[in-house]
Design a protein around this motif. Structure first.
Motif, short mmCIF file in Angstrom:
data_model
loop_
_atom_site.label_atom_id
_atom_site.label_comp_id
_atom_site.label_asym_id
_atom_site.label_seq_id
_atom_site.Cartn_x
_atom_site.Cartn_y
_atom_site.Cartn_z
N UNK B 262 21.19 38.10 -51.11
CA UNK B 262 21.28 39.57 -51.21
C UNK B 262 20.91 40.00 -50.06
N UNK B 263 19.78 39.85 -49.51
CA UNK B 263 19.39 40.27 -48.31
C UNK B 263 20.29 40.20 -47.06
N UNK B 264 21.11 39.22 -47.06
CA UNK B 264 21.97 38.98 -46.03
C UNK B 264 23.32 39.63 -46.30
N UNK B 265 23.58 39.77 -47.64
CA UNK B 265 24.70 40.90 -47.77
C UNK B 265 24.43 42.12 -47.41
N UNK B 266 22.99 42.77 -47.73
CA UNK B 266 22.84 44.08 -47.24
C UNK B 266 23.00 44.30 -45.64
N UNK B 267 22.22 43.13 -45.12
CA UNK B 267 22.32 43.12 -43.78
C UNK B 267 23.66 43.45 -43.11
N UNK B 268 24.49 42.45 -43.60
CA UNK B 268 25.89 42.20 -43.21
C UNK B 268 26.57 43.57 -43.29
N UNK B 269 26.32 44.30 -44.49
CA UNK B 269 27.05 45.63 -44.82
C UNK B 269 26.50 46.79 -43.60
N UNK B 270 25.06 46.65 -43.38
CA UNK B 270 24.63 47.53 -42.40
C UNK B 270 25.20 47.10 -41.03
N UNK B 271 25.15 46.02 -40.75
CA UNK B 271 25.70 45.43 -39.61
C UNK B 271 26.95 45.99 -39.26
N UNK B 272 27.67 46.03 -40.33
CA UNK B 272 29.23 45.97 -40.04
C UNK B 272 29.42 47.55 -39.53
N UNK B 273 28.57 48.29 -40.27
CA UNK B 273 28.68 49.90 -39.89
C UNK B 273 28.18 50.13 -38.38
N UNK B 274 27.29 49.47 -37.95
CA UNK B 274 26.60 49.52 -36.63
C UNK B 274 27.51 48.88 -35.74
N UNK B 275 28.27 47.92 -36.00
CA UNK B 275 29.48 47.34 -35.12
C UNK B 275 30.25 48.00 -34.79
N UNK B 276 31.06 48.54 -35.94
CA UNK B 276 32.20 49.65 -35.71
C UNK B 276 31.94 50.60 -34.77
N UNK B 277 30.70 51.35 -35.32
CA UNK B 277 30.28 52.51 -34.36
C UNK B 277 30.26 52.15 -32.91
N UNK B 278 29.56 50.87 -32.67
CA UNK B 278 29.12 50.46 -31.22
C UNK B 278 30.52 50.29 -30.53
N UNK B 279 31.70 49.85 -31.34
CA UNK B 279 32.79 49.36 -30.65
C UNK B 279 33.38 50.95 -30.21
N UNK B 280 33.25 52.05 -30.95
CA UNK B 280 33.68 53.21 -30.68
C UNK B 280 32.87 53.87 -29.59
N UNK B 281 31.47 53.55 -29.64
CA UNK B 281 30.87 54.05 -28.33
C UNK B 281 31.39 53.44 -27.20
#
Ligand SMILES: Nc1ncnc2c1ncn2[C@@H]1O[C@H](COP(=O)(O)OP(=O)(O)O)[C@@H](O)[C@H]1O
Ligand SMILES: [Mg+2]
Lengths: 340, 458, 264
Positions: B262-281
């Motif tokens: 569960x924890x990993x799932x949550x982390x992956x979801x958070x990280x994916x949004x951060x990753x996408x935004x980082x790419x935009x950055x």
């Protein structure tokens, strides 16, 4: 006989949907345009806070109307807002003088470029807008009370037997009467009183006016006081006629500016007429003439489209086109600008 | 080095503030703010070129931003073949008519320069042309808008990569600026401001009301992205592995396998949004850096020397053979193109095009505040202005809320004043921006980072 | 227009409101001459220059330069035809260095094209080097060497005037209009300036038309001298004739009570 009636109907139709609304809207614009032009003529900058200052004055009228209504004070068949006008104007003038003292005065004294003052007025616009939204919120409000109509379409039809009705809303009559009173007083003041002429002299040529002993502080103060009247009354009339919504007031700045420029910026008579020029153009160009032509033309020629030159969504385009045409062909405005 | 101390200090503070947001609110919010700061910086650079290099007031920023956004829709959305077959011909026909109308008017202006009835000819051809265009376009528009109105009802785009639309957005804006400049650049500064404000309103109302073009106020959603989608990331093994590796320590603390999952799932979801935004950055940052290098290079080239001379003294520059009007037009076009690019970047970042959201306060006046706050004529200042003002704009609400709560702690929760103030918290941003602008103009008229006159020693 | 004339001003007028600053003014300037213009303050000399050089639009009349009608032509076009001017109130580019003030002058620099400036720095650099050399020569000529990297805004009034003259030396001009180029310039510098003007006139064939108040300077440099009064030409002749002419003396002394007349 039949034909005459048709013609009459067509005329009434135009009166009802274009001429009367245009006179009303034009009066409201005219007051704003004189406000813009006075500030431009005397204080020498384009005031981008125009719309929001009008909104500010109106806000007081709205709040006071609500208060008076709750206290059971009213004017009978006239809107309560008229009763609140003096107080609203006073509040507006105080606000303007306050802003002038703490914001505009500094730039006036250090003789900053007009562009800089215009930019400062953008700051005032932000602040004013914020205060309005914090106090009264951004919502659409109606504060019109009293008798709604002077003449109802059904009454008119009954009276004349025509199939087309003529409506005169009381706000339309009030707008016209109040505008005539205010504007004629203003023009009398500018032309006939000593203070008024000194204002005109100051606007014409600052250095010369200073040499001849005119007190610039007084001129500036009088200008803001007049501006307070114009802004509040113009705003309240518009709000009574349509409704009070801060964002709409901000946007009204554009046709108001257009009216002032078309009339020759700095020239109050021009601004006054400019208001009507813009209002008539806007309404005539965006009116759908289908019914009008149905009255006038024989059946086989009757149009089936709306016969509308421009959709109402593009009313800004009307102000803009007039502005561009005037600026290209008569840069000083139709009525020669830069003097009051 | 000392010369740059101010700049470095200011940018460090800004970065620190964004990091604070990351720590106290969330990294996703911090990156959203950063991305918008970068977009704002690009817009500010565009406006700053016009104001700082040439003293031109362009209050039409909103219009160019919206055109840039429109370009994203027109370039990247997949075409709607039904709509094209329903009304494409009419639209193309009207386009051709518009072009020929312009050509005819130009011809009249050129050939019959001194003819008595020139203006009548022009008026007549415009009225006739407009009526004809309406007749041709109208059935087409109706047909297009009738094609599945809930989902499409417009022609769609060209289905090309979204990054390409950034260039097209800049070109659109440049085209509009060319026309506007031709008409309005001769005007006095304050008239120009008003004229551009009006033009922007017209542009936005066209985009809002011509549904066949980009659905108008019905919005276009789900635009293409130049970066991966969160969903794809969340199902990619390499990404999950990466997140797992990064959070090894945290995960190891949990003993139960399902908790871990569960924890990993949550982390992956958070990280994916951060990753996408980082790419935009990354993308936005590259744009900012490229623009910064280009503008700095240009400013200190002979071209920039000419522009600086014009800014110093238009009359003398004219006497020295420089065509001031032409150069102003060029500057106006360049600045607007940059704003158009920013508009395209913004819509790409959001993934949706919402014509109803283009309002002059947000897209013209806030940008101008950024220019003034940052320091006119100075690109480093302009970028900083974009950062500072955007940060305030976003964080003003929370700050206001905090302050209101702080000052009204002694009041009851249901106290009318308190409730009212808390409801109005969002509007305090206008107050902060306005007061900020007034304070800066009064006490630091050259902005946070005043333009350094860079003496090139030879 | 005859072969020997370079400029022909015919019946030019300029009104500011009701005031006729230049009133039906006609004059001719001979090719290769150094023509002086004198006249009391407010007699319309500067306004006339503004009309010729395209800084003001004339209310009526025509201006012909090198057999070409240039009435109301914008100033940047006149520059390319070889008509240059300096301003009474120095119009330096205050945020550019002295060197940059000079280097910006020549037209058709490749680096003035934005694209070329960005993609072909080599070419631009080569041209810049040549320009710099030329600018340094001018700077040396004007004795401003110690100031070449100073911002022009920081120069003294006289130095700014020199710089303006220097700008006209960066290109091959045909006619240069000098508006009180000597005002505020000290004696020794003025002498150098005179020499410079004479040299440019002889060696490069520049025609000069100069508004000046220092009558000694005028006598030394100019032939003919045109006297303006109340917006039109009052008298034209050699400097000796001018000094003796009654009308001229009247116009100076009769018009203003203060004897600011610079006929020393
Ligand atoms: N831009 C202007 N607006 C109004 N009056 C002007 C302007 N320029 C010059 N004048 C007036 O025109 C007259 C001639 O001025 P000018 O040509 O500067 O004289 P001069 O150079 O011979 O001293 C003066 O009375 C001056 O006040
Ligand atoms: Mg002079």
């Amino acid at each position: 006989m039949e034909d005459n009636l048709e013609l009459l109907n067509a005329v009434i139709l135009l009166l009802n949907y274009t001429v009367i609304p245009a006179i009303t809207y034009g009066s409201q614009l005219a007051l704003g345009a004189i406000f813009v032009t006075l500030i431009y003529g005397v204080l020498r900058f384009a005031n981008f806070a125009t719309g929001d200052m009008m909104s500010f004055g109106t806000m007081f009228a709205v709040l006071l109307t609500y208060y008076f209504q709750s206290a059971g004070v009213g004017l009978g068949f006239l809107p309560t807002a008229l009763l609140t006008l003096p107080l609203a104007i006073l509040a507006m003038i105080l606000y303007m003088l306050f802003i002038d003292k703490f914001v505009f005065k500094y730039y006036r004294i250090s003789k900053s470029a007009p562009v800089q003052l215009a930019m400062v007025s953008v700051g005032v616009m932000f602040v004013t807008q914020a205060i309005i939204r914090i106090i009264i919120g951004p919502f659409d409000r109606r504060f019109m009370d009293g008798e709604k109509f002077i003449l109802k379409a059904s009454e008119f039809k009954e009276m004349t037997g025509l199939s087309e009705g003529l409506t005169i809303k009381s706000t339309q009559a009030i707008t016209l009467v109040v505008t005539i009173i205010l504007v004629s007083t203003l023009f009398w003041f500018l032309n006939k009183t000593k203070t008024g002429t000194s204002m005109r002299a100051y606007s014409d040529n600052e250095d010369l006016a200073l040499l001849s002993g005119i007190d610039p502080k007084k001129v500036v103060m009088i200008t803001w006081i007049i501006a307070g009247f114009l802004a509040t009354v113009g705003g309240v009339l518009y709000g009574l006629d349509k409704s009070y919504k801060p964002f709409v007031y901000f946007n009204n700045m554009l046709p108001i500016f257009a009216a002032a420029i078309v009339g020759g910026i700095g020239n109050p008579y021009g601004a006054f007429l400019g208001g009507y020029v813009i209002a008539f153009a806007e309404i005539l160009v965006t009116y759908a003439y289908k019914k009008f032509f149905i009255y006038l033309l024989p059946e086989f020629l009757e149009p089936d489209s709306l016969v509308q030159l421009l959709s109402t969504d593009y009313k800004f385009a009307v102000s803009f086109s007039i502005l561009v045409i005037v600026l290209l062909f008569r840069p000083s405005g139709i009525f020669e600008g830069k003097k009051i | 080095m000392r010369k740059y101390f101010n700049i470095i200090a200011a940018y460090s503070i800004m970065l620190f503030l964004i990091i604070m947001v990351g720590i106290f609110q969330s990294w996703s919010i911090a990156l959203s703010i950063l991305n918008y700061c970068l977009i704002s910086a690009v817009m500010t650079m565009g406006a700053n070129i016009q104001w700082g290099y040439a003293g031109l007031i362009n209050f039409g920023i909103m219009g160019y931003t919206a055109l840039g956004g429109l370009a994203v829709v027109l370039v990247s959305v997949t075409p709607v073949p039904e709509a094209w077959s329903a009304g494409g011909l009419n639209i193309i026909g009207s386009l051709i008519l518009i072009i020929s109308l312009v050509l005819i008017v130009r011809l009249i202006l050129k050939k019959y320069k001194n003819h008595k009835y020139k203006n009548y000819f022009i008026t007549f051809s415009i009225i006739f042309g407009v009526i004809l265009i309406r007749f041709v376009a109208f059935p087409g528009i109706e047909a297009i808008e009738a094609v599945n109105p809930a989902k499409t009802g417009f022609l769609g785009g060209l289905g090309m990569p979204v990054l390409f639309s950034w260039i097209i957005g800049a070109i659109f804006a440049a085209g509009l600026a060319f026309i506007v400049g031709k008409i309005a650049l001769g005007l006095r500064a304050d008239y120009l401001a008003i004229a551009t404000l009006l033009i922007a309103e017209i542009v936005v109302s066209i985009i809002k009301h011509e549904d066949w073009l980009a659905r108008g106020v019905k919005n276009v959603i789900g635009l293409k992205r130049p970066v991966p989608y969160e969903i794809d990331l969340q199902t990619s093994p390499w990404f999950i592995n990466l997140v797992e590796k990064l959070h090894q320590g945290k995960l190891n603390l949990l003993s139960s396998v399902s908790d871990k999952k569960d924890m990993l799932n949550q982390l992956v979801i958070d990280a994916s949004s951060v990753y996408v935004k980082l790419c935009m950055t990354g993308l936005f940052l590259s744009v900012v850096i490229i623009l910064l290098i280009l503008t700095q290079k240009a400013l200190y080239s002979p071209w920039g020397r000419k522009m600086r001379a014009i800014r110093d003294n238009e009359e003398a520059a004219g006497a020295m053979g420089k065509n001031v009007v032409k150069e102003h037009l060029l500057i106006f076009i360049l600045g607007s193109a940059i704003v158009g690019l920013a508009g395209a970047m913004m819509v790409t970042n959001d993934g949706l095009f919402t014509p109803g959201s283009y309002r002059p306060m947000r897209y013209t006046f806030v940008i101008w505040v950024m220019v003034i706050v940052g320091g006119t004529g100075n690109n480093f200042g302009a970028i900083l202005g974009g950062f500072v003002v955007w940060f305030l704009w976003v964080e003003a609400g929370p700050i206001a809320l905090y302050l209101i709560n702080f000052f009204t702690t002694h009041l009851d929760e249901t106290n009318a004043l308190k409730v009212h103030l808390i409801e109005s918290a969002p509007y305090f941003r206008f107050l902060m921006i306005g007061v900020g602008l007034l304070v800066i103009m009064r006490y630091r008229p050259k902005g946070l980072i005043p333009e350094k006159i860079n003496v090139k020693k030879i | 227009m005859s072969e020997t004339e370079i400029l022909h001003v015919e019946n030019v007028s300029k009104y500011f409101g009701g005031l006729a600053a230049v009133n039906n003014c006609s004059l001719k300037i001979k090719k290769g001459s150094i023509t002086g213009i004198i006249g009391p303050n407010g007699s319309g000399k500067t306004t006339l220059f503004n009309l010729i050089a395209g800084n003001l639009k004339s209310s009526k009349g025509s201006v012909v330069f090198n057999n070409e009608n240039i009435t109301n032509m914008p100033s940047y076009q006149l520059f390319s035809k070889g008509l240059l001017r300096t301003f009474q109130i120095a119009h330096e580019f205050s945020n550019l260095t002295v060197l940059e003030n000079l280097m910006m002058v020549p037209s058709n620099q490749s680096g003035e094209n934005l694209i070329t400036a960005l993609i072909n720095p080599k070419l631009v650099e080569r041209e810049e080097d040549q320009l710099k050399e030329k600018a340094l020569q001018v700077i040396e000529f004007l004795n401003l060497k110690h100031l070449s990297n100073e911002l022009a805004g920081n120069l003294s009034g006289g130095q700014k005037k020199l710089l303006e003259l220097g700008r006209t030396m960066m290109v091959d001009a045909k006619l240069v209009l000098l508006d009180e180029v000597g005002a505020g310039v000290n004696r020794t510098l003025l002498k150098d300036l005179g020499t410079a003007i004479l040299r440019l006139n002889k060696e490069k064939g520049y025609t000069f038309c100069m508004i000046e108040h220092d009558i000694d300077f005028i006598s030394r440099m100019c032939d003919p001298v045109i006297v303006m009064s109340e917006g039109s030409v009052l008298f034209e002749g050699t400097s000796d004739e001018v000094k003796k002419n009654d009308k001229v003396i009247d116009s100076y002394l009769g018009r203003s009570n203060q004897k600011t007349m610079d006929i020393q």
